[in-house]
Design a protein around this motif. Sequence first.
Motif, short mmCIF file in Angstrom:
data_model
loop_
_atom_site.label_atom_id
_atom_site.label_comp_id
_atom_site.label_asym_id
_atom_site.label_seq_id
_atom_site.Cartn_x
_atom_site.Cartn_y
_atom_site.Cartn_z
N GLN A 303 -23.23 -52.26 41.98
CA GLN A 303 -22.12 -51.93 41.07
C GLN A 303 -22.62 -51.14 39.85
O GLN A 303 -21.96 -50.20 39.40
CB GLN A 303 -21.44 -53.22 40.60
N ILE A 304 -23.79 -51.51 39.33
CA ILE A 304 -24.38 -50.75 38.23
C ILE A 304 -24.65 -49.32 38.68
O ILE A 304 -24.34 -48.35 37.97
CB ILE A 304 -25.69 -51.41 37.74
N SER A 305 -25.19 -49.16 39.88
CA SER A 305 -25.49 -47.84 40.42
C SER A 305 -24.22 -47.01 40.56
O SER A 305 -24.20 -45.82 40.20
CB SER A 305 -26.19 -47.97 41.78
N LYS A 306 -23.17 -47.64 41.04
CA LYS A 306 -21.89 -46.93 41.21
C LYS A 306 -21.34 -46.49 39.85
O LYS A 306 -20.84 -45.36 39.70
CB LYS A 306 -20.89 -47.83 41.93
N ALA A 307 -21.42 -47.39 38.84
CA ALA A 307 -20.94 -47.04 37.51
C ALA A 307 -21.73 -45.87 36.92
O ALA A 307 -21.19 -45.04 36.17
CB ALA A 307 -21.02 -48.25 36.58
N GLY A 311 -24.95 -43.30 44.49
CA GLY A 311 -24.57 -43.91 45.76
C GLY A 311 -25.50 -45.03 46.19
O GLY A 311 -25.23 -45.70 47.19
N SER A 312 -26.61 -45.22 45.48
CA SER A 312 -27.57 -46.26 45.86
C SER A 312 -28.39 -46.65 44.64
O SER A 312 -28.43 -45.92 43.64
CB SER A 312 -28.50 -45.75 46.97
N THR A 313 -29.09 -47.78 44.74
CA THR A 313 -29.96 -48.20 43.65
C THR A 313 -31.13 -47.24 43.48
O THR A 313 -31.62 -47.05 42.37
CB THR A 313 -30.47 -49.64 43.87
N GLU A 314 -31.57 -46.64 44.58
CA GLU A 314 -32.66 -45.67 44.49
C GLU A 314 -32.23 -44.45 43.69
O GLU A 314 -32.98 -43.93 42.84
CB GLU A 314 -33.11 -45.25 45.90
N GLU A 315 -31.02 -43.98 43.93
CA GLU A 315 -30.47 -42.85 43.16
C GLU A 315 -30.33 -43.24 41.69
O GLU A 315 -30.58 -42.43 40.79
CB GLU A 315 -29.12 -42.43 43.72
#
Length: 376
Positions: A303-307, A311-315
Amino acid sequence: MEQRLISTTGELSELRQLLDSGMYNNVLLVCGKHTSSTLCVNDLILGKVTGSNITMFSDFKPNPTYESVVQGVKLFRENGCDSIVAIGGGSAIDVAKCIKLFTGLEGDGENGEFLKMELQPSDIPFAVMPTTAGTGSEATRFAVIYYNGVKQSVTHVSSIPNVVFLNPDALKSLPDYHRKSSMLDALAHSIESFWSVNSTEESRSYSCDAISMIMANMEEYLNNTPEGNRQMLIAANTAGKAINITQTTAGHAMCYKITSLFGLAHGHAAFLCDKILFPWMTERTDRCSDPRGSEYLKSVFEQISKALGCGSTEEAKEKLERIYKVLELDTPKADQEQINELTDSVNEQRLKNNPIALDKATIRQLYEQILEGVRQ
């Protein structure tokens, strides 16, 4: 208590209306000396634009002391003040919060006595106008002052201001470094509150909104546009509402000594820690200490990544590094002695809010990553 957010401009017409409303008749105006010479504040002090009687208090510095607050309490009492307005950054707002809470206590505050007393609810009308977009102090029940050089946390729900004026003109003269670091403080608050073990559905909603607003308005804010400034003020306030529920976590626990040791601004140091903590924790969700479990924690990181618009935690990890690089902020290097000092400085209470437990050896390793290794 529902906090009112009111948009205003450099003319402060909405603030003038409040001062003429009948609730703010004898005001203690808490603001720094520099602030009083800008933003039409001098007109307010001289009584040219309002029927209110205004007493100014500016006898405090950054990292304000208990003694300064006691002086403010004395001034409030001697002048028969019935309300408080604070204009400034986190220090001015924290001083005003403490004056509001301490004024109702018995005694004159000598020898730190206010710090030993049980705080009582205070219904003194209290309005603020932040001059930075970062601390979120205007939205929280927390204040920080120093007594005999030791940090004191003063906490009570009635210290939260009733009214917040959002004035983009108040940010126009921010130095570039403070503009960047205050934005990073708001971003660090949002991220840490999101992953905190104390998070709730409400706090996560605030965190998500704040991160999204910061991402959407970063460029305009860094370019010092009125709308960028206004949106960043809203984002910082929203992030403040999040940490008012959850408090901060390891990033803030680890950043304070970096600030004093290397002279970094608070938001710079906090983000420096969080951009390392985020990937470190996403790779160790199996060590989750949040009772909601590792799968829940994975979903939070997603959810943090999306905010963040990823598209991913790696991004997201790469984006946090990219933000820091674009801001062109320096990263200090630490020697072994400094790493030891930093490791020993961490507030264990804030670590309890972190979703993955950190022991001393791990904290040391993280500092070595945060500060680009150890010089021998």
